[in-house]
Every structure is written in structure tokens, then in C-alpha cells.
Design a protein around this motif. Sequence first.
Motif, PDB file in Angstrom:
ATOM      1  N   ILE A   1       0.845  -1.202   0.000  1.00 57.27           N
ATOM      2  CA  ILE A   1       0.000   0.000   0.000  1.00 57.27           C
ATOM      3  C   ILE A   1       0.877   1.247   0.000  1.00 57.27           C
ATOM      4  CG2 ILE A   1      -1.671   1.317   1.338  1.00 57.27           C
ATOM      5  CD1 ILE A   1      -2.831  -1.352   2.280  1.00 57.27           C
ATOM      6  N   LEU A   2       1.928   1.240   0.770  1.00 57.11           N
ATOM      7  CA  LEU A   2       2.836   2.387   0.800  1.00 57.11           C
ATOM      8  C   LEU A   2       3.493   2.589  -0.559  1.00 57.11           C
ATOM      9  CD1 LEU A   2       4.600   1.890   4.254  1.00 57.11           C
ATOM     10  CD2 LEU A   2       2.780   3.489   3.689  1.00 57.11           C
ATOM     11  N   ARG A   3       3.816   1.514  -1.225  1.00 58.04           N
ATOM     12  CA  ARG A   3       4.440   1.612  -2.546  1.00 58.04           C
ATOM     13  C   ARG A   3       3.452   2.192  -3.560  1.00 58.04           C
ATOM     14  NH1 ARG A   3       8.653  -2.627  -4.536  1.00 58.04           N
ATOM     15  NH2 ARG A   3       9.032  -2.293  -2.355  1.00 58.04           N
ATOM     16  N   TYR A   4       2.192   1.780  -3.487  1.00 54.87           N
ATOM     17  CA  TYR A   4       1.191   2.303  -4.423  1.00 54.87           C
ATOM     18  C   TYR A   4       0.928   3.788  -4.193  1.00 54.87           C
ATOM     19  CZ  TYR A   4       0.222  -2.490  -5.791  1.00 54.87           C
ATOM     20  OH  TYR A   4       0.330  -3.771  -6.260  1.00 54.87           O
ATOM     21  N   THR A   5       0.935   4.229  -2.952  1.00 52.64           N
ATOM     22  CA  THR A   5       0.705   5.650  -2.702  1.00 52.64           C
ATOM     23  C   THR A   5       1.870   6.490  -3.210  1.00 52.64           C
ATOM     24  OG1 THR A   5       1.594   5.473  -0.445  1.00 52.64           O
ATOM     25  CG2 THR A   5      -0.793   5.271  -0.715  1.00 52.64           C
ATOM     26  N   GLU A   6       3.059   5.946  -3.185  1.00 51.29           N
ATOM     27  CA  GLU A   6       4.200   6.664  -3.772  1.00 51.29           C
ATOM     28  C   GLU A   6       3.931   6.960  -5.241  1.00 51.29           C
ATOM     29  OE1 GLU A   6       7.901   4.572  -3.580  1.00 51.29           O
ATOM     30  OE2 GLU A   6       7.613   4.091  -1.475  1.00 51.29           O
ATOM     31  N   TYR A   7       3.524   5.938  -5.966  1.00 58.09           N
ATOM     32  CA  TYR A   7       3.309   6.107  -7.397  1.00 58.09           C
ATOM     33  C   TYR A   7       2.054   6.913  -7.702  1.00 58.09           C
ATOM     34  CZ  TYR A   7       7.245   3.062  -7.910  1.00 58.09           C
ATOM     35  OH  TYR A   7       8.504   2.539  -7.844  1.00 58.09           O
ATOM     36  N   LEU A   8       1.124   6.953  -6.774  1.00 60.14           N
ATOM     37  CA  LEU A   8      -0.031   7.831  -6.947  1.00 60.14           C
ATOM     38  C   LEU A   8       0.407   9.292  -6.935  1.00 60.14           C
ATOM     39  CD1 LEU A   8      -3.110   8.019  -7.179  1.00 60.14           C
ATOM     40  CD2 LEU A   8      -3.173   8.121  -4.696  1.00 60.14           C
ATOM     41  N   TYR A   9       1.298   9.639  -6.019  1.00 63.34           N
ATOM     42  CA  TYR A   9       1.840  11.004  -5.989  1.00 63.34           C
ATOM     43  C   TYR A   9       2.621  11.308  -7.266  1.00 63.34           C
ATOM     44  CZ  TYR A   9       0.603  11.724  -1.100  1.00 63.34           C
ATOM     45  OH  TYR A   9      -0.079  11.887   0.061  1.00 63.34           O
ATOM     46  N   LEU A  10       3.348  10.341  -7.758  1.00 62.85           N
ATOM     47  CA  LEU A  10       4.096  10.532  -8.996  1.00 62.85           C
ATOM     48  C   LEU A  10       3.149  10.731 -10.186  1.00 62.85           C
ATOM     49  CD1 LEU A  10       7.071  10.676  -9.736  1.00 62.85           C
ATOM     50  CD2 LEU A  10       6.971   8.258 -10.297  1.00 62.85           C
TER      51      LEU A  10
ATOM     52  N   PHE B   1       0.971  21.891  -7.417  1.00 64.16           N
ATOM     53  CA  PHE B   1       0.633  20.480  -7.239  1.00 64.16           C
ATOM     54  C   PHE B   1       1.783  19.580  -7.664  1.00 64.16           C
ATOM     55  CE2 PHE B   1      -4.156  21.358  -7.656  1.00 64.16           C
ATOM     56  CZ  PHE B   1      -4.289  21.435  -6.285  1.00 64.16           C
ATOM     57  N   ALA B   2       2.462  19.920  -8.733  1.00 65.57           N
ATOM     58  CA  ALA B   2       3.574  19.101  -9.212  1.00 65.57           C
ATOM     59  C   ALA B   2       4.723  19.095  -8.198  1.00 65.57           C
ATOM     60  CB  ALA B   2       4.060  19.602 -10.561  1.00 65.57           C
ATOM     61  N   VAL B   3       5.056  20.260  -7.681  1.00 69.46           N
ATOM     62  CA  VAL B   3       6.161  20.348  -6.718  1.00 69.46           C
ATOM     63  C   VAL B   3       5.821  19.604  -5.428  1.00 69.46           C
ATOM     64  CG1 VAL B   3       7.446  21.961  -5.258  1.00 69.46           C
ATOM     65  CG2 VAL B   3       7.096  22.477  -7.674  1.00 69.46           C
ATOM     66  N   VAL B   4       4.612  19.790  -4.933  1.00 70.44           N
ATOM     67  CA  VAL B   4       4.201  19.110  -3.697  1.00 70.44           C
ATOM     68  C   VAL B   4       4.126  17.601  -3.916  1.00 70.44           C
ATOM     69  CG1 VAL B   4       2.288  18.832  -2.072  1.00 70.44           C
ATOM     70  CG2 VAL B   4       3.032  21.110  -2.732  1.00 70.44           C
ATOM     71  N   SER B   5       3.630  17.191  -5.057  1.00 69.42           N
ATOM     72  CA  SER B   5       3.526  15.754  -5.336  1.00 69.42           C
ATOM     73  C   SER B   5       4.894  15.090  -5.434  1.00 69.42           C
ATOM     74  CB  SER B   5       2.756  15.518  -6.629  1.00 69.42           C
ATOM     75  OG  SER B   5       1.437  15.961  -6.491  1.00 69.42           O
ATOM     76  N   ILE B   6       5.842  15.753  -6.058  1.00 69.77           N
ATOM     77  CA  ILE B   6       7.197  15.201  -6.140  1.00 69.77           C
ATOM     78  C   ILE B   6       7.833  15.137  -4.761  1.00 69.77           C
ATOM     79  CG2 ILE B   6       9.525  15.635  -7.032  1.00 69.77           C
ATOM     80  CD1 ILE B   6       8.130  16.689  -9.586  1.00 69.77           C
ATOM     81  N   ALA B   7       7.622  16.172  -3.963  1.00 71.05           N
ATOM     82  CA  ALA B   7       8.159  16.171  -2.602  1.00 71.05           C
ATOM     83  C   ALA B   7       7.528  15.052  -1.778  1.00 71.05           C
ATOM     84  CB  ALA B   7       7.922  17.522  -1.939  1.00 71.05           C
ATOM     85  N   MET B   8       6.224  14.858  -1.910  1.00 74.23           N
ATOM     86  CA  MET B   8       5.565  13.788  -1.168  1.00 74.23           C
ATOM     87  C   MET B   8       6.010  12.419  -1.662  1.00 74.23           C
ATOM     88  SD  MET B   8       3.779  14.791   1.311  1.00 74.23           S
ATOM     89  CE  MET B   8       2.846  13.310   1.634  1.00 74.23           C
ATOM     90  N   PHE B   9       6.259  12.268  -2.963  1.00 76.36           N
ATOM     91  CA  PHE B   9       6.779  11.010  -3.492  1.00 76.36           C
ATOM     92  C   PHE B   9       8.121  10.679  -2.842  1.00 76.36           C
ATOM     93  CE2 PHE B   9       9.752   9.113  -6.555  1.00 76.36           C
ATOM     94  CZ  PHE B   9       9.178   7.863  -6.701  1.00 76.36           C
ATOM     95  N   LEU B  10       9.006  11.651  -2.794  1.00 80.26           N
ATOM     96  CA  LEU B  10      10.324  11.404  -2.207  1.00 80.26           C
ATOM     97  C   LEU B  10      10.230  11.131  -0.710  1.00 80.26           C
ATOM     98  CD1 LEU B  10      12.331  14.138  -4.124  1.00 80.26           C
ATOM     99  CD2 LEU B  10      12.343  11.660  -4.529  1.00 80.26           C
ATOM    100  N   PHE B  11       9.354  11.862  -0.025  1.00 83.25           N
ATOM    101  CA  PHE B  11       9.177  11.651   1.411  1.00 83.25           C
ATOM    102  C   PHE B  11       8.610  10.272   1.702  1.00 83.25           C
ATOM    103  CE2 PHE B  11       6.288  11.800   5.066  1.00 83.25           C
ATOM    104  CZ  PHE B  11       7.210  12.051   6.066  1.00 83.25           C
ATOM    105  N   ARG B  12       7.568   9.868   0.963  1.00 82.56           N
ATOM    106  CA  ARG B  12       6.951   8.572   1.197  1.00 82.56           C
ATOM    107  C   ARG B  12       7.906   7.432   0.854  1.00 82.56           C
ATOM    108  NH1 ARG B  12       2.256   8.207   3.991  1.00 82.56           N
ATOM    109  NH2 ARG B  12       1.354   6.697   2.585  1.00 82.56           N
ATOM    110  N   ARG B  13       8.720   7.626  -0.171  1.00 86.15           N
ATOM    111  CA  ARG B  13       9.693   6.602  -0.557  1.00 86.15           C
ATOM    112  C   ARG B  13      10.727   6.406   0.544  1.00 86.15           C
ATOM    113  NH1 ARG B  13      13.030   6.447  -6.209  1.00 86.15           N
ATOM    114  NH2 ARG B  13      14.104   4.518  -5.778  1.00 86.15           N
ATOM    115  N   LYS B  14      11.219   7.518   1.076  1.00 81.47           N
ATOM    116  CA  LYS B  14      12.198   7.437   2.162  1.00 81.47           C
ATOM    117  C   LYS B  14      11.578   6.783   3.395  1.00 81.47           C
ATOM    118  CE  LYS B  14      15.175  10.331   4.984  1.00 81.47           C
ATOM    119  NZ  LYS B  14      15.603  11.703   5.289  1.00 81.47           N
ATOM    120  N   TYR B  15      10.339   7.144   3.711  1.00 85.22           N
ATOM    121  CA  TYR B  15       9.634   6.580   4.850  1.00 85.22           C
ATOM    122  C   TYR B  15       9.418   5.080   4.669  1.00 85.22           C
ATOM    123  CZ  TYR B  15       5.828   5.705   8.124  1.00 85.22           C
ATOM    124  OH  TYR B  15       5.038   5.185   9.104  1.00 85.22           O
ATOM    125  N   ARG B  16       9.024   4.644   3.460  1.00 88.91           N
ATOM    126  CA  ARG B  16       8.800   3.228   3.199  1.00 88.91           C
ATOM    127  C   ARG B  16      10.085   2.425   3.339  1.00 88.91           C
ATOM    128  NH1 ARG B  16       9.908   0.241  -1.052  1.00 88.91           N
ATOM    129  NH2 ARG B  16      10.187   2.046  -2.388  1.00 88.91           N
TER     130      ARG B  16
END
Length: 67
Positions: free
Chosen positions: A4-13, A40-55
Motif C-alpha cells: 500500500i505504501l508503494r502504491y501511494t508513492e506512485y499515486l503522488y508521482l 501540485f507538481a512540486v508538492v507531489s514530487i516532494a511527497m513522493f520522495l518523502f513517502r519513498r524514504k519513509y517506506r
Amino acid sequence: MIKILRYTEYLYLAVAIVSIYKVATLWSVEPKETYIFIFFAVVSIAMFLFRRKYRKRFEQRKQDNQQ
């Protein structure tokens, strides 16, 4: 749980890619309306990187606890 964490990463991407596409298509028509999509693009990329690091941290902690 980790899948689920992996899918949310790609959702942000995906949101970032759609936002960048909208910026590219709307820039010549309405430049003022594209600023929200840039945001939205900047926040989504930042959230992708944050969620990836967290996962990855979560996976490492889970692996350390199993050993």
C-alpha cells in the motif's frame, strides 16, 4: 502494508505527471491558471520522495526486527 505504501508513492508521482502535462498544455493559453498545477507538481514530487524514504526506513526496521 508495504505494498500500500508503494502504491501511494506512485499515486503522488502520477499526480505530478498529470500536473506537469496540464502546465505544458495551458501555459500558452492561461499562464496564471498554471501556477496551481505547478504547485501540485512540486508538492507531489516532494511527497513522493518523502513517502519513498519513509517506506524504505519502514522496510529496514521490519527487516532488523526479524533478525
